[in-house]
Write a protein that holds these residues in place. Structure first.
Motif, PDB file in Angstrom:
ATOM      1  N   CYS A 101      34.287  52.769  50.806  1.00 15.20           N
ATOM      2  CA  CYS A 101      34.759  52.857  49.433  1.00 15.20           C
ATOM      3  C   CYS A 101      34.239  51.612  48.725  1.00 15.20           C
ATOM      4  O   CYS A 101      33.669  50.724  49.357  1.00 15.20           O
ATOM      5  CB  CYS A 101      36.282  52.971  49.352  1.00 15.20           C
ATOM      6  N   ALA A 102      34.400  51.544  47.429  1.00 13.82           N
ATOM      7  CA  ALA A 102      33.830  50.421  46.696  1.00 13.82           C
ATOM      8  C   ALA A 102      34.782  49.942  45.612  1.00 13.82           C
ATOM      9  O   ALA A 102      35.549  50.723  45.040  1.00 13.82           O
ATOM     10  CB  ALA A 102      32.486  50.820  46.078  1.00 13.82           C
ATOM     11  N   PHE A 103      34.725  48.642  45.350  1.00 10.38           N
ATOM     12  CA  PHE A 103      35.500  48.012  44.292  1.00 10.38           C
ATOM     13  C   PHE A 103      34.527  47.377  43.301  1.00 10.38           C
ATOM     14  O   PHE A 103      33.574  46.712  43.709  1.00 10.38           O
ATOM     15  CB  PHE A 103      36.418  46.925  44.858  1.00 10.38           C
ATOM     16  N   ARG A 104      34.768  47.574  42.018  1.00  8.98           N
ATOM     17  CA  ARG A 104      33.908  46.955  41.027  1.00  8.98           C
ATOM     18  C   ARG A 104      34.268  45.484  40.867  1.00  8.98           C
ATOM     19  O   ARG A 104      35.429  45.143  40.607  1.00  8.98           O
ATOM     20  CB  ARG A 104      34.015  47.664  39.680  1.00  8.98           C
ATOM     21  N   ALA A 105      33.277  44.625  41.033  1.00  7.89           N
ATOM     22  CA  ALA A 105      33.473  43.193  40.812  1.00  7.89           C
ATOM     23  C   ALA A 105      33.140  42.903  39.361  1.00  7.89           C
ATOM     24  O   ALA A 105      31.981  42.719  38.992  1.00  7.89           O
ATOM     25  CB  ALA A 105      32.585  42.387  41.749  1.00  7.89           C
ATOM     26  N   ASP A 106      34.147  42.908  38.507  1.00 12.72           N
ATOM     27  CA  ASP A 106      33.924  42.642  37.098  1.00 12.72           C
ATOM     28  C   ASP A 106      33.467  41.204  36.868  1.00 12.72           C
ATOM     29  O   ASP A 106      32.732  40.924  35.926  1.00 12.72           O
ATOM     30  CB  ASP A 106      35.208  42.909  36.307  1.00 12.72           C
ATOM     31  N   ARG A 107      33.938  40.318  37.764  1.00 13.47           N
ATOM     32  CA  ARG A 107      33.498  38.927  37.685  1.00 13.47           C
ATOM     33  C   ARG A 107      33.621  38.296  39.059  1.00 13.47           C
ATOM     34  O   ARG A 107      34.692  38.317  39.661  1.00 13.47           O
ATOM     35  CB  ARG A 107      34.357  38.142  36.677  1.00 13.47           C
ATOM     36  N   VAL A 108      32.520  37.767  39.584  1.00  8.67           N
ATOM     37  CA  VAL A 108      32.542  37.060  40.856  1.00  8.67           C
ATOM     38  C   VAL A 108      32.952  35.621  40.590  1.00  8.67           C
ATOM     39  O   VAL A 108      32.306  34.894  39.825  1.00  8.67           O
ATOM     40  CB  VAL A 108      31.168  37.108  41.550  1.00  8.67           C
ATOM     41  N   LEU A 109      34.047  35.214  41.215  1.00 11.76           N
ATOM     42  CA  LEU A 109      34.578  33.871  40.995  1.00 11.76           C
ATOM     43  C   LEU A 109      34.035  32.871  42.001  1.00 11.76           C
ATOM     44  O   LEU A 109      33.862  31.695  41.683  1.00 11.76           O
ATOM     45  CB  LEU A 109      36.106  33.897  41.085  1.00 11.76           C
ATOM     46  N   TYR A 110      33.803  33.331  43.223  1.00 13.13           N
ATOM     47  CA  TYR A 110      33.298  32.421  44.249  1.00 13.13           C
ATOM     48  C   TYR A 110      32.634  33.229  45.356  1.00 13.13           C
ATOM     49  O   TYR A 110      33.115  34.290  45.726  1.00 13.13           O
ATOM     50  CB  TYR A 110      34.415  31.563  44.848  1.00 13.13           C
ATOM     51  N   GLU A 111      31.554  32.686  45.885  1.00 11.83           N
ATOM     52  CA  GLU A 111      30.849  33.328  46.998  1.00 11.83           C
ATOM     53  C   GLU A 111      30.163  32.251  47.814  1.00 11.83           C
ATOM     54  O   GLU A 111      29.434  31.419  47.282  1.00 11.83           O
ATOM     55  CB  GLU A 111      29.819  34.331  46.478  1.00 11.83           C
ATOM     56  N   GLU A 112      30.447  32.239  49.120  1.00 11.78           N
ATOM     57  CA  GLU A 112      29.862  31.210  49.960  1.00 11.78           C
ATOM     58  C   GLU A 112      29.898  31.621  51.430  1.00 11.78           C
ATOM     59  O   GLU A 112      30.821  32.310  51.878  1.00 11.78           O
ATOM     60  CB  GLU A 112      30.617  29.884  49.805  1.00 11.78           C
ATOM     61  N   GLU A 113      28.885  31.174  52.168  1.00  4.14           N
ATOM     62  CA  GLU A 113      28.941  31.174  53.616  1.00  4.14           C
ATOM     63  C   GLU A 113      29.669  29.899  54.015  1.00  4.14           C
ATOM     64  O   GLU A 113      29.160  28.793  53.834  1.00  4.14           O
ATOM     65  CB  GLU A 113      27.531  31.187  54.214  1.00  4.14           C
ATOM     66  N   THR A 114      30.881  30.027  54.536  1.00  7.87           N
ATOM     67  CA  THR A 114      31.718  28.855  54.784  1.00  7.87           C
ATOM     68  C   THR A 114      31.351  28.119  56.052  1.00  7.87           C
ATOM     69  O   THR A 114      31.874  27.041  56.323  1.00  7.87           O
ATOM     70  CB  THR A 114      33.196  29.263  54.885  1.00  7.87           C
ATOM     71  N   GLY A 115      30.496  28.710  56.867  1.00  9.02           N
ATOM     72  CA  GLY A 115      30.235  28.184  58.198  1.00  9.02           C
ATOM     73  C   GLY A 115      30.973  28.982  59.245  1.00  9.02           C
ATOM     74  O   GLY A 115      30.588  29.023  60.413  1.00  9.02           O
ATOM     75  N   GLN A 116      32.043  29.630  58.834  1.00  7.28           N
ATOM     76  CA  GLN A 116      32.806  30.512  59.710  1.00  7.28           C
ATOM     77  C   GLN A 116      32.641  31.972  59.284  1.00  7.28           C
ATOM     78  O   GLN A 116      32.458  32.851  60.113  1.00  7.28           O
ATOM     79  CB  GLN A 116      34.301  30.143  59.674  1.00  7.28           C
ATOM     80  N   GLN A 117      32.682  32.210  57.957  1.00  2.43           N
ATOM     81  CA  GLN A 117      32.702  33.576  57.443  1.00  2.43           C
ATOM     82  C   GLN A 117      32.039  33.605  56.071  1.00  2.43           C
ATOM     83  O   GLN A 117      31.888  32.569  55.414  1.00  2.43           O
ATOM     84  CB  GLN A 117      34.158  34.060  57.314  1.00  2.43           C
ATOM     85  N   HIS A 118      31.662  34.835  55.631  1.00  2.98           N
ATOM     86  CA  HIS A 118      31.118  35.022  54.289  1.00  2.98           C
ATOM     87  C   HIS A 118      32.286  35.358  53.369  1.00  2.98           C
ATOM     88  O   HIS A 118      32.861  36.454  53.440  1.00  2.98           O
ATOM     89  CB  HIS A 118      30.087  36.156  54.304  1.00  2.98           C
TER      90      HIS A 118
END
Length: 295
Positions: free
Chosen positions: A27-44
């Protein structure tokens, strides 16, 4: 953030829920605005806004929490074991970096100490900054001991004991996989006081029956009472979610409605999903779920 085959529109980017992708369902969710995105070193880690569910967080493409329906999961993971126990003073939370479980635990004035163990400090930092409504200031509670460590290693090494252990883990892939091993459950049981109870996140049985069955197989070897209870959370698609239940106290699952009502009233809780009646009903399992608990 993985978009998969979902379309891009002028209204935002579509984020595909990837948990069941191999099985042929998304299923999919619309991202109206991406607030943060990062590879933390542990997880995306990704935090974005959706018109229906508000702010949402995904880890490795899998929905973890949304502002709209988080209260269901967090209330049921917390109030069921604490009110069933009836005298919980010390609570251990493994995982739960968004702070929702912590928020509900500290609403119990009878709880004297809370230890929360989160593997990834970036998750907690981002959630405090970007999803502050979920923790609602709970990270500032003086009863909290916040530990950044591997949860499995922590329960093996700590000498402390707890009345309630709540395992708010991701699914058994990536960093969360170790929290579904028998070694972890055995170590967690060793941390329980007499009459204590452990509650675990065990996915949606209709979609992830093997996950629940595997945990229940281990619980049956470790606890006198190995079961689960259910709650319906809209963004965890595919049916009601199972919360694993392990304890050596055979009375906890059968607390009377009248006693639960007394404890609920005494606690002074104002809830949006949990009620003593819902508590009792949550342990009434459909036949297909019973098959995973007691094959």
């Amino acid at each position: 953030m993985t978009d998969g085959a979902a379309p891009r529109t002028g209204k935002g980017r579509w984020v595909v829920e990837s948990l069941y992708e191999k099985e042929g369902f998304t299923c999919a969710f619309r991202a109206d605005r991406v607030l943060y995105e990062e590879e933390t070193g542990q997880q995306h880690l990704v935090i974005f806004e959706n018109g229906l569910f508000g702010r949402m967080m995904t880890l490795d493409g899998i929905t973890q929490v949304t502002e709209r329906d988080e209260f269901i999961y967090h209330e049921m993971m917390t109030h069921v074991p604490i009110l069933a126990h009836g005298a919980a003073k010390r609570v251990l939370i493994v995982g739960g970096g968004d702070g929702g479980i912590l928020r509900e635990v500290v609403r119990h004035e009878s709880v004297e100490h809370v230890t929360m163990v989160e593997i990834d400090p970036a998750v907690t930092d981002f959630c405090k900054a970007q999803l502050p409504r979920i923790s609602a200031g709970a990270f500032d509670d003086p009863r909290l001991d916040l530990v950044f460590a591997d949860g499995a290693k922590f329960v093996e090494e700590t000498p402390a004991s707890y009345d309630v252990v709540i395992v708010d883990s991701t699914d058994p892939i990536g960093p969360g996989e170790v929290l579904f091993r028998e070694e972890f459950y055995r170590a967690a049981k060793a941390r329980l006081t007499p009459g204590g109870v452990i509650v675990t996140q065990n996915g949606v049985p209709f979609m992830q029956g093997d996950e629940l069955a595997a945990t229940m197989e281990k619980f049956r070897r470790l606890f006198k009472v190995a079961s689960c209870y259910l709650a319906t959370i809209p963004t965890y698609v595919g049916g009601p979610m199972a919360m694993g239940w392990g304890t050596d106290d055979e009375t906890l699952k059968s607390i009377s409605l009248e006693e639960l009502e007394k404890r609920f009233e005494k606690a002074g809780l104002v809830t949006r999903y949990y009620t003593p009646e819902v508590h009792k009903a949550a342990f009434a399992l459909p036949r297909y779920v019973q098959g995973y608990v007691n094959p």
